[in-house]
Design a protein around this motif. Structure first.
Motif, PDB file in Angstrom:
ATOM      1  N   ASN A 151      25.592 112.447  33.358  1.00 52.54           N
ATOM      2  CA  ASN A 151      26.772 112.904  32.623  1.00 52.54           C
ATOM      3  C   ASN A 151      26.821 114.430  32.658  1.00 52.54           C
ATOM      4  OD1 ASN A 151      28.983 113.174  30.939  1.00 52.54           O
ATOM      5  ND2 ASN A 151      27.808 112.784  29.062  1.00 52.54           N
ATOM      6  N   LEU A 152      27.784 114.976  33.372  1.00 55.58           N
ATOM      7  CA  LEU A 152      27.924 116.422  33.495  1.00 55.58           C
ATOM      8  C   LEU A 152      28.997 116.976  32.572  1.00 55.58           C
ATOM      9  CD1 LEU A 152      27.691 116.745  37.388  1.00 55.58           C
ATOM     10  CD2 LEU A 152      25.854 116.917  35.683  1.00 55.58           C
ATOM     11  N   GLY A 153      29.621 116.108  31.776  1.00 59.63           N
ATOM     12  CA  GLY A 153      30.669 116.554  30.873  1.00 59.63           C
ATOM     13  C   GLY A 153      30.112 116.945  29.514  1.00 59.63           C
ATOM     14  N   THR A 154      30.970 116.924  28.541  1.00 60.01           N
ATOM     15  CA  THR A 154      30.577 117.294  27.176  1.00 60.01           C
ATOM     16  C   THR A 154      29.685 116.215  26.570  1.00 60.01           C
ATOM     17  OG1 THR A 154      32.693 118.427  26.910  1.00 60.01           O
ATOM     18  CG2 THR A 154      31.438 117.960  24.914  1.00 60.01           C
ATOM     19  N   ARG A 155      28.599 116.647  25.956  1.00 64.61           N
ATOM     20  CA  ARG A 155      27.679 115.714  25.292  1.00 64.61           C
ATOM     21  C   ARG A 155      27.976 115.736  23.790  1.00 64.61           C
ATOM     22  NH1 ARG A 155      23.279 114.167  28.547  1.00 64.61           N
ATOM     23  NH2 ARG A 155      23.207 115.306  30.543  1.00 64.61           N
ATOM     24  N   TYR A 156      28.365 114.589  23.291  1.00 66.82           N
ATOM     25  CA  TYR A 156      28.724 114.473  21.884  1.00 66.82           C
ATOM     26  C   TYR A 156      27.561 113.904  21.080  1.00 66.82           C
ATOM     27  CZ  TYR A 156      33.598 115.249  23.234  1.00 66.82           C
ATOM     28  OH  TYR A 156      34.766 115.779  23.725  1.00 66.82           O
ATOM     29  N   GLU A 157      27.598 114.183  19.777  1.00 70.97           N
ATOM     30  CA  GLU A 157      26.640 113.628  18.836  1.00 70.97           C
ATOM     31  C   GLU A 157      27.381 112.853  17.746  1.00 70.97           C
ATOM     32  OE1 GLU A 157      24.093 116.624  17.319  1.00 70.97           O
ATOM     33  OE2 GLU A 157      23.418 117.323  19.298  1.00 70.97           O
ATOM     34  N   ILE A 158      26.637 112.087  16.996  1.00 72.32           N
ATOM     35  CA  ILE A 158      27.230 111.229  15.963  1.00 72.32           C
ATOM     36  C   ILE A 158      27.776 112.094  14.826  1.00 72.32           C
ATOM     37  CG2 ILE A 158      26.740 109.445  14.246  1.00 72.32           C
ATOM     38  CD1 ILE A 158      24.651 108.336  16.156  1.00 72.32           C
ATOM     39  N   GLY A 159      29.011 111.824  14.421  1.00 69.57           N
ATOM     40  CA  GLY A 159      29.649 112.587  13.363  1.00 69.57           C
ATOM     41  C   GLY A 159      29.600 111.895  12.016  1.00 69.57           C
ATOM     42  N   GLU A 160      30.105 112.566  11.002  1.00 67.63           N
ATOM     43  CA  GLU A 160      30.024 112.055   9.638  1.00 67.63           C
ATOM     44  C   GLU A 160      30.893 110.811   9.427  1.00 67.63           C
ATOM     45  OE1 GLU A 160      33.457 114.813   7.516  1.00 67.63           O
ATOM     46  OE2 GLU A 160      31.359 115.472   7.448  1.00 67.63           O
ATOM     47  N   GLY A 161      31.948 110.655  10.226  1.00 75.80           N
ATOM     48  CA  GLY A 161      32.796 109.486  10.072  1.00 75.80           C
ATOM     49  C   GLY A 161      32.057 108.186  10.300  1.00 75.80           C
ATOM     50  N   LEU A 162      31.101 108.191  11.224  1.00 83.58           N
ATOM     51  CA  LEU A 162      30.327 106.981  11.491  1.00 83.58           C
ATOM     52  C   LEU A 162      29.391 106.656  10.340  1.00 83.58           C
ATOM     53  CD1 LEU A 162      29.454 107.392  15.287  1.00 83.58           C
ATOM     54  CD2 LEU A 162      31.363 106.187  14.226  1.00 83.58           C
ATOM     55  N   TYR A 163      28.817 107.667   9.716  1.00 84.81           N
ATOM     56  CA  TYR A 163      27.931 107.413   8.573  1.00 84.81           C
ATOM     57  C   TYR A 163      28.716 106.840   7.392  1.00 84.81           C
ATOM     58  CZ  TYR A 163      24.428 110.120  11.136  1.00 84.81           C
ATOM     59  OH  TYR A 163      23.545 110.558  12.094  1.00 84.81           O
ATOM     60  N   ILE A 164      29.930 107.338   7.200  1.00 82.67           N
ATOM     61  CA  ILE A 164      30.777 106.763   6.146  1.00 82.67           C
ATOM     62  C   ILE A 164      31.090 105.303   6.462  1.00 82.67           C
ATOM     63  CG2 ILE A 164      33.015 106.924   4.992  1.00 82.67           C
ATOM     64  CD1 ILE A 164      32.971 109.918   5.509  1.00 82.67           C
TER      65      ILE A 164
END
Length: 222
Positions: A151-164
């Motif tokens: 994956n050479l694109g943007t690497r995302y991480e888990i945001g607060e919406g998922l924890y909610i």
């Protein structure tokens, strides 16, 4: 089932339903930070509906996803599951308000009220499972792309919406389990009948407590 347990289950289901409504429009389902100098450092965050970017000066821009058919399959499925969760939670709240014992909405038929409570519990369970599958599937794709070396694109991480969303799912499942256990499928409470010799059939009306007390007087125990 203790009415207090039913009230607690109703509160858990309600809080879970509210948190679903908060998680669905939340913009921070996945986030990524692009490092640079003071001007070029920016934060990119996305949810099920749009993609946004903000820089260190506080300026942010958002754009909605242009095409539904162009989205990834898991995003489309997550949308459908979250909307289903809100719909099931809404119907479950209505049935729970009718079915709990301390409510006067369903009258005095506790067998029917118990069935309403059981149905509400099933709907809360469906709400929790839909929410859990949606946010977990979304998080799985985030982690899969993050650890993908190709994956050479943007690497995302888990945001607060998922924890909610995860908290909402746990609360809804807990409330649904309690309401499902409180479902009373048995018959109405029977009145005690006076002693009868074996082989006789009592066809009269059900005796009241005063009749039963007069049948067994004080002299009966002497």
């Amino acid at each position: 089932m203790d009415p207090i347990v039913e009230v607690v289950a109703l509160v858990l289901g309600f809080v879970g339903w509210v948190m679903v409504g908060i998680a669905l429009p939340n913009r921070y389902w996945r986030t990524s930070t692009v490092d640079g100098n003071v001007i070029t450092t920016s934060t990119i965050y996305e949810n099920l509906w749009m993609s946004c970017a903000t820089d260190s000066t506080g300026v942010h821009n958002c754009r909605e996803f242009p095409s539904l058919l162009a989205l990834s399959g898991y995003i489309q499925a997550s949308r459908a599951l979250m909307i289903t969760a809100i719909a099931m939670g809404t119907l479950g709240l209505v049935l729970a308000l009718i079915g709990i014992q301390c409510s006067k909405a369903g009258g005095e038929n506790y067998v029917l009220k118990g069935r309403f409570a059981g149905a509400a519990g099933v709907l809360f369970l469906i709400q929790g499972m839909c929410t859990m599958v949606s946010v977990s599937w979304y998080a799985f794709n985030i982690t899969q792309d993050f650890f993908n070396p190709l994956n050479l694109g943007t690497r995302y991480e888990i945001g607060e919406g998922l924890y909610i969303g995860w908290c909402s799912a746990v609360l809804a499942i807990a409330g649904g389990a309690c309401l499902t256990c409180s479902c009373k499928m048995g018959t109405e409470e029977k009145y005690p009948l006076p002693y009868q010799p074996r082989g006789t059939v009592y066809s009269g009306p059900a005796p009241t407590r005063s009749v039963a007390a007069s049948t067994y007087g004080r002299n009966a125990y002497v």
